[in-house]
Design an enzyme around this catalytic site. Sequence first.
Site, PDB file in Angstrom:
ATOM      1  CD  GLU A 385      31.244  45.366  42.096  1.00  0.00           C
ATOM      2  OE1 GLU A 385      32.083  44.669  41.516  1.00  0.00           O
ATOM      3  OE2 GLU A 385      30.753  46.389  41.572  1.00  0.00           O
ATOM      4  CD  GLU A 463      33.418  45.490  36.545  1.00  0.00           C
ATOM      5  OE1 GLU A 463      33.568  45.990  37.676  1.00  0.00           O
ATOM      6  OE2 GLU A 463      33.772  44.325  36.267  1.00  0.00           O
ATOM      7  CD  GLU A 487      35.032  39.234  34.709  1.00  0.00           C
ATOM      8  OE1 GLU A 487      35.213  39.261  35.930  1.00  0.00           O
ATOM      9  OE2 GLU A 487      34.535  40.178  34.080  1.00  0.00           O
TER      10      GLU A 487
END
Length: 679
Positions: A385, A463, A487
């Site tokens: 991340e 993303e 999610e």
Amino acid sequence: MAKILNKYSMILAAFMALGLSDAARSEILGKVLSPDKSIEIDIEQDNDGRVLYSVSRYGNQLVSPSVMAFLLKGSGRIERGLEFKGAKTDTHNETWELPWGESRYVVDNHNELKMEFVEKGEKHRSISVTFRAFNDGIGFRYSFPDKNMGDVQIEDEMTEFNIAPKSEALWIPAGEPNRYEQLYRKTPLSEVTQAHTPITIKTKDGIYMSFHEASLVNYSSMWLRRTENQTLRTQLAPGPDGVKVRRAAPFDTPWRTIRISDTAGGLYESNLELNLNEPNKLGDVSWFKPMKYVGVWWQMHLDTKSWESGVKHGATTENTKKHIDFAAANGFKAVLVEGWNEGWDGDWVANGDKFKFDKPYPDFDIKYLSEYAKSKGVSIMGHNETSANICNYEAQLDKALAFDDKYGIKAVKTGYVQDAGGVTACDNGVKQNEWHDGQRMSVHHLKVVTEAAKHQIAINPHEPIKDTGLRRTYPNWVSREGARGQEYNAWGVPPNPPEHEPNLIFTRMLSGPFDFTPGVLSLRGRGGQKILNTISRQLADYVVLYSPIQMVPDLPENYEAHKDAFQFIKDVPTDWQKTKMLSGEIGDYAVIARQDRNSNNWFIGAVTDEFGRKVNLSFNFLDPKKKYIAEIYRDGDGADYRTNQFAITIEKKPVDVTSNIELFLAPGGGAAIAIKEVK
Ligand code: NOJ
Ligand code: CA
């Protein structure tokens, strides 16, 4: 087989084809027909010297003359006063192979017309356009061929798509904070504001079209802004300043693509964008094996564990070990572990600069876990991340990949959580904000993918930038997010509506694999809130939402509680020989059949929106010489996503090429079928 066409013979041919009155309005410069002659692209020039293209199918205009133009910083528009310098044609018919995919073989059959233009007068800039006509759509791309143009700074591309027949559109807005993670809207095309691609439309005459792009390399993504009536115009995703693309000539733009079909299924089965990407540049990629994986993941989304260190920490040695055992016991090949590395404590979305990609938290023993996983035939899946701080990530990329290599990590999920426009880059020492889908991110993602390939590591960004078929060229770019995934069903803000998958299938899924993470058989999100599906629908998602890596995300105890249904998840492959959409309608329902790449077995997934419906299945795609048993997982009597989510009927039936079955899909429901060859 390229041949130079003389401008005048082409004009003459077009005069004959279109009649003099058309020609008097504007000069016809060329045309190109699809191999089956159903689709035609015409290129003409108006009195101001602007170049326009149009597209028709069986003589009916679908895209009426649409302008092709650019706005360049410092030197104004390239639009008027273009002089046609000549054209080349080419034709191509080839069948090529995907190392993994929805289908093994792809047919690329098209005709090409490349046209060159130079501006009259002192600017004298050159631009050329290559058009390709396929039986299932068209593509065109621009080239800036003249190296004397030096650094080209594109303020915007202004390609128009002037859609002729009245149409309905299925789309998500572009430029909104939540990137591509939006609910789809079905509106008249004349009510679209600014859309991401793929955007799908259905004309009043029942023709389906999808507008997208192929081979988005070192360029900004194409958004489509409606300017008036049914005219969409390219608007490139922004850059940090007024310039959206900076490139040194010569260079090519991505392809602008339009899939065209008279069935919703035809639109889905098209491989147009893959055909417009360059062949595999990585060579043998058999080191990447399609697979299913589990994760220390859903617990965080349920908020019963945390990414942060402390008492709730999810990525502990013990918890990971439990997941390795669960994967090994059920034939799943990897365990994704999130929250394993330093940087999550505090506001991790705001502090992307804190992440360390080679520093595990002390309670996560990577050495022990990677060895333990290996001994069980499983590997750890990496997680990087970045909070969209690519400045921090690119600086550590070499170290991060070396770390992965050392611990047998074969795939990495990357993440760019941040509002649109909130990417942090720091090129040449200057910190700037970028967009997730701007030129800088197209460069970033390819850098990560190509560096990872050197370590034989596959990449799965969340993303992300949208998919434009680059998996053909870089087959370790195996999946991505880029839409509302499961999610959202954990967070419930609101959860995905029942029509979400029938929407995705005809929009997002046209672009390529999606790491949706199907299979939450507990049908419950955070705090016990309902997922708006039936249980067989969660199974069907494994077939209808393609990805070569599919997650099995629910808690091991929830699979234990639904052992019968879980069997389908264990059985379903993630790599396919063939794909067919048996029936479907955009936004309503879809029935998809796929043949396993490694056996003669077939799998069917059927999903519907909030309306229950009957679908007729004919098994005429089966091998007539073989016998099969169909293991059917379908909505049970009275199943309904609101009131009776867990009603499921599992039954076995012999089937062959002559069989027909009527299947009932409950509201918010679905069906999953494993058709196994009887030897
Ligand atoms: C968003 C991703 O989609 C999700 O899968 C992940 O768990 C979080 N970011 C944290 O990285
Ligand atoms: Ca996400």
